[in-house]
Design a protein around this motif. Structure first.
Motif, mmCIF file in Angstrom:
data_model
loop_
_atom_site.group_PDB
_atom_site.id
_atom_site.type_symbol
_atom_site.label_atom_id
_atom_site.label_comp_id
_atom_site.label_asym_id
_atom_site.label_seq_id
_atom_site.Cartn_x
_atom_site.Cartn_y
_atom_site.Cartn_z
ATOM 1 N N HIS A 174 0.835 -1.191 0.000
ATOM 2 C CA HIS A 174 0.000 0.000 0.000
ATOM 3 C C HIS A 174 0.876 1.248 0.000
ATOM 4 O O HIS A 174 1.980 1.247 0.510
ATOM 5 C CB HIS A 174 -0.946 0.003 1.199
ATOM 6 N N ASP A 175 0.412 2.291 -0.564
ATOM 7 C CA ASP A 175 0.993 3.625 -0.623
ATOM 8 C C ASP A 175 2.512 3.639 -0.779
ATOM 9 O O ASP A 175 3.262 3.786 0.177
ATOM 10 C CB ASP A 175 0.579 4.441 0.595
ATOM 11 N N LEU A 176 2.943 3.502 -2.004
ATOM 12 C CA LEU A 176 4.361 3.547 -2.359
ATOM 13 C C LEU A 176 5.039 4.795 -1.802
ATOM 14 O O LEU A 176 6.167 4.748 -1.333
ATOM 15 C CB LEU A 176 4.486 3.506 -3.881
ATOM 16 N N TRP A 177 4.361 5.920 -1.829
ATOM 17 C CA TRP A 177 4.976 7.200 -1.444
ATOM 18 C C TRP A 177 5.190 7.308 0.054
ATOM 19 O O TRP A 177 6.190 7.851 0.506
ATOM 20 C CB TRP A 177 4.136 8.357 -1.990
ATOM 21 N N ALA A 178 4.266 6.781 0.851
ATOM 22 C CA ALA A 178 4.453 6.790 2.309
ATOM 23 C C ALA A 178 5.639 5.908 2.684
ATOM 24 O O ALA A 178 6.424 6.247 3.568
ATOM 25 C CB ALA A 178 3.185 6.321 3.016
ATOM 26 N N SER A 179 5.777 4.765 1.995
ATOM 27 C CA SER A 179 6.892 3.875 2.325
ATOM 28 C C SER A 179 8.233 4.498 1.962
ATOM 29 O O SER A 179 9.242 4.220 2.601
ATOM 30 C CB SER A 179 6.730 2.508 1.649
ATOM 31 N N GLU A 180 8.262 5.368 0.953
ATOM 32 C CA GLU A 180 9.514 6.042 0.577
ATOM 33 C C GLU A 180 10.062 6.884 1.727
ATOM 34 O O GLU A 180 11.244 7.187 1.772
ATOM 35 C CB GLU A 180 9.308 6.937 -0.652
ATOM 36 N N LEU A 181 9.200 7.278 2.641
ATOM 37 C CA LEU A 181 9.609 8.151 3.752
ATOM 38 C C LEU A 181 9.727 7.399 5.068
ATOM 39 O O LEU A 181 9.855 8.002 6.123
ATOM 40 C CB LEU A 181 8.595 9.297 3.896
ATOM 41 N N ASP A 182 9.683 6.075 5.020
ATOM 42 C CA ASP A 182 9.654 5.259 6.233
ATOM 43 C C ASP A 182 11.039 4.726 6.588
ATOM 44 O O ASP A 182 11.234 3.534 6.734
ATOM 45 C CB ASP A 182 8.670 4.105 6.027
ATOM 46 N N ASP A 183 12.026 5.617 6.711
ATOM 47 C CA ASP A 183 13.374 5.150 7.022
ATOM 48 C C ASP A 183 13.596 5.154 8.536
ATOM 49 O O ASP A 183 12.880 5.792 9.287
ATOM 50 C CB ASP A 183 14.421 6.032 6.324
ATOM 51 N N GLY A 184 14.597 4.376 8.957
ATOM 52 C CA GLY A 184 14.937 4.310 10.371
ATOM 53 C C GLY A 184 13.844 3.691 11.221
ATOM 54 O O GLY A 184 13.617 4.104 12.353
ATOM 55 N N SER A 185 13.182 2.670 10.692
ATOM 56 C CA SER A 185 12.116 2.018 11.453
ATOM 57 C C SER A 185 12.240 0.499 11.316
ATOM 58 O O SER A 185 12.988 0.000 10.486
ATOM 59 C CB SER A 185 10.745 2.488 10.962
ATOM 60 N N TRP A 186 11.511 -0.206 12.136
ATOM 61 C CA TRP A 186 11.516 -1.663 12.061
ATOM 62 C C TRP A 186 10.133 -2.187 12.416
ATOM 63 O O TRP A 186 9.355 -1.502 13.079
ATOM 64 C CB TRP A 186 12.569 -2.274 12.979
ATOM 65 N N ASN A 187 9.835 -3.376 11.948
ATOM 66 C CA ASN A 187 8.638 -4.078 12.387
ATOM 67 C C ASN A 187 8.954 -5.564 12.451
ATOM 68 O O ASN A 187 9.798 -6.070 11.730
ATOM 69 C CB ASN A 187 7.418 -3.770 11.508
ATOM 70 N N LEU A 188 8.265 -6.210 13.367
ATOM 71 C CA LEU A 188 8.442 -7.634 13.597
ATOM 72 C C LEU A 188 7.267 -8.371 12.974
ATOM 73 O O LEU A 188 6.108 -8.044 13.234
ATOM 74 C CB LEU A 188 8.497 -7.925 15.094
#
Length: 193
Positions: A174-188
């Motif tokens: 979902h939402d390619l553009w939001a993911s482009e700004l999702d740096d420095g994060s993690w999910n399990l």
């Protein structure tokens, strides 16, 4: 499509710390850039958050920000870092270096498609998201098979991180553009059967 790995329990998807392009909200894609000062701080924060998690191995994309992030996360642990070329980010072709807002203004139809159906997006002279998904599947399956019943981490920039997350969890992109700004994060991703 969801990948089957019958006994793998957990996968950490880690977005590298930001680069100068990320800090400026520019499309980095497959460009090879080091972490920015802000990105180093993000990775140090993630390392503290994950300090008590035993990670069997850290797989990472070959770009500099992913490798730097993986090394910083593995520091002080008995954890190996392995570079996987197939985890390199999506080639954004002529969009490399453009502001995301430029794409929104100049190509509103494609921008909207990136929100509604990102798998169908193909940057001019770049790699379609669905081809990146196909490219990474075999290597991802191999990594998952090797470390059954253990926690592994995969460090890759978005949108590749979102593609990997989708393959493992079975969730839609979902939402390619939001993911482009999702740096420095993690999910399990909990894969307990």
């Amino acid at each position: 499509m969801i990948l089957k790995s019958p006994s793998l329990a957990h996968v950490l998807i880690i977005r590298p710390g930001s680069t100068e392009f990320d800090d400026q909200q520019r499309i980095k894609g497959s460009l090879d850039m080091p972490l920015s000062v802000h990105g180093e701080q993000q990775v140090d924060r993630m390392a503290r958050e994950l300090a008590d998690v035993h990670i069997d191995v850290v797989y990472c994309a070959p770009d500099e920000s992913a490798r730097q992030s993986a090394q910083r996360l593995a520091k002080g642990r008995e954890t190996r870092v392995k570079v996987v070329d197939a985890f390199r980010n999506v080639d954004h072709g002529l969009w490399h270096g453009k502001l995301i807002d430029e794409v929104r203004r100049n190509h509103p139809r494609i921008y909207r498609q990136g929100i509604d159906s990102p798998e169908d997006v193909c940057p001019p002279e770049g790699e379609p998201i669905h081809e990146a998904r196909e490219r990474v599947t075999k290597s991802l399956k191999k990594c998952l098979r090797r470390h059954r019943d253990r926690v592994i981490a995969i460090v890759a920039a978005d949108p590749m991180a979102a593609v990997l997350d989708s393959l493992i969890s079975g969730k839609e992109l979902h939402d390619l553009w939001a993911s482009e700004l999702d740096d420095g994060s993690w999910n399990l991703i909990d894969r307990q059967q």
